[in-house]
Motif scaffolding. Structure first.
Motif, PDB file in Angstrom:
ATOM      1  N   SER A 197      -4.742   9.183  -4.908  1.00 52.98           N
ATOM      2  CA  SER A 197      -4.213   7.742  -4.644  1.00 52.98           C
ATOM      3  C   SER A 197      -3.663   7.457  -5.735  1.00 52.98           C
ATOM      4  O   SER A 197      -4.166   7.436  -7.019  1.00 52.98           O
ATOM      5  N   TRP A 231     -11.805   6.457  -7.269  1.00 54.77           N
ATOM      6  CA  TRP A 231     -11.494   6.754  -5.839  1.00 54.77           C
ATOM      7  C   TRP A 231     -11.094   8.289  -6.043  1.00 54.77           C
ATOM      8  O   TRP A 231     -11.002   8.854  -7.180  1.00 54.77           O
ATOM      9  N   SER A 251       0.789  -1.196   0.168  1.00 55.28           N
ATOM     10  CA  SER A 251       0.254  -0.038   0.063  1.00 55.28           C
ATOM     11  C   SER A 251       0.858   1.326  -0.104  1.00 55.28           C
ATOM     12  O   SER A 251       0.657   2.273   0.641  1.00 55.28           O
ATOM     13  N   HIS A 259       2.174   4.670  -1.135  1.00 55.53           N
ATOM     14  CA  HIS A 259       1.525   5.951  -1.481  1.00 55.53           C
ATOM     15  C   HIS A 259       2.222   7.465  -1.621  1.00 55.53           C
ATOM     16  O   HIS A 259       3.555   7.302  -1.372  1.00 55.53           O
TER      17      HIS A 259
END
Length: 322
Positions: free
Chosen positions: A192, A188, A126, A128
């Motif tokens: 992101s 989204w 994850s 970012h």
């Protein structure tokens, strides 16, 4: 039981068996599977105690368990963890799992784990924009690789990622080939890295003519977003979605309005398979094996002087919804 025994059973050389155990990404998938079957049939296990005495390493790596979400897309990283555990086991490593709530809490957990256990390395997920975890580990010379690229930052460490833009581009091209021209996108909120890449793939394939809606990653938000798009004066006849959760919401909205709307999701979750949702599938087992291979190279001192980056192509699984 020795590597030679496994090699004879699999019909390969001892070096090939060693490569499957230590650097599985350099071995062809077919050969890798044959060796793994031989290892399982024979019950072969690497002698961890002897290996630790020889190398001075614990053969223990750590990775975070993602927080529970809606039970749909949360399963994606679960599948990656299963693949990582399998690949680590074949390479003679064990995987320690931990939880953390946000970057600061995860960094604090790194500190605790490194003080409490003899960890060899971390696998981060994850990633970012502005991710502080990688710089914290790098500043302390802690080995790591990431499943996810360093969004908006230089490639200062090795990583494996999925080509998300290619996935939504393939979905959009599939719909164009089926005759759709008004193809909307449910994604989204901007910012992101993964979400922006999935939107970019749709936009690249379609051009400037599509309508889109930003929603949080849930079935309810997907339904609300799809209702907004489908009630427009010229509603889309098809929707590309950034996740299977959003796609499931889109299907609910289309059914509520009595609309015939093609829908494609992303992640090919068990829910997608159960309801016949066309979805983009990520090669998670391969991604996990490549992460483990890069980490083994790093720990064995065989990694090149510059970071290794791996971008894997996804595939479109066509079912009833598009």
């Amino acid at each position: 039981m020795t590597i030679a025994t496994v090699a004879r059973r699999a019909g390969v050389s001892r070096q090939t068996v060693s490569n499957v155990i230590n650097t599985p990404d350099v071995v062809r998938a077919e050969t890798r599977e044959r060796v793994r079957e031989a290892i399982e049939e024979l019950g072969y296990r690497v002698n961890q105690a002897a290996r630790q005495m020889r190398t001075g390493r614990s053969r223990l790596i750590a990775v975070r368990i993602e927080p529970a979400r809606d039970g749909i897309n949360g399963s994606v990283l679960d599948r990656f963890l299963h693949g990582l555990t399998d690949a680590a086991g074949l390479a003679g490593y064990r995987v320690m799992l931990y939880t953390a709530d946000g970057d600061a809490d995860e960094i604090a957990t790194y500190d605790e784990l490194l003080n409490a256990y003899d960890l060899d390395a971390f696998v981060l997920t994850s990633t970012h924009h502005g991710d502080p975890r990688t710089s914290w580990l790098a500043a302390r010379d802690v080995p790591f690789v990431t499943f996810g690229r360093p969004w908006g930052a230089p490639d200062t460490h090795s990583w494996v990622d999925i080509d998300n833009a290619a996935g939504t581009a393939a979905a959009t091209e599939h719909l164009l080939a089926a005759g759709h021209r008004r193809i909307g996108f449910l994604g989204w909120p901007a910012g992101s890295g993964v979400g922006d890449a999935r939107r970019e793939g749709w936009h690249r394939a379609l051009g400037p003519w599509g309508s889109s809606f930003e929603a949080t990653d849930s079935v309810e938000s997907g339904a609300a977003g799809a209702l907004s798009l489908l009630r427009a004066e010229e509603p889309p006849t098809a929707l590309v979605c950034a996740s299977d959760s959003l796609a499931l919401g889109a299907l609910q909205a289309a059914r509520e309005l009595g609309r015939d709307c093609a829908v494609i999701g992303f992640d090919d979750t068990a829910v997608a398979q159960a309801i016949g949702l066309t979805s983009v599938s990520q090669p998670l087992a391969e991604a996990a094996a490549r992460c483990m291979g890069l980490l083994a190279e790093l720990l064995d001192g065989r990694a090149p002087s510059f970071p290794t980056t791996v971008l894997l192509p996804p595939s479109l699984v066509v079912r009833q919804t598009a």
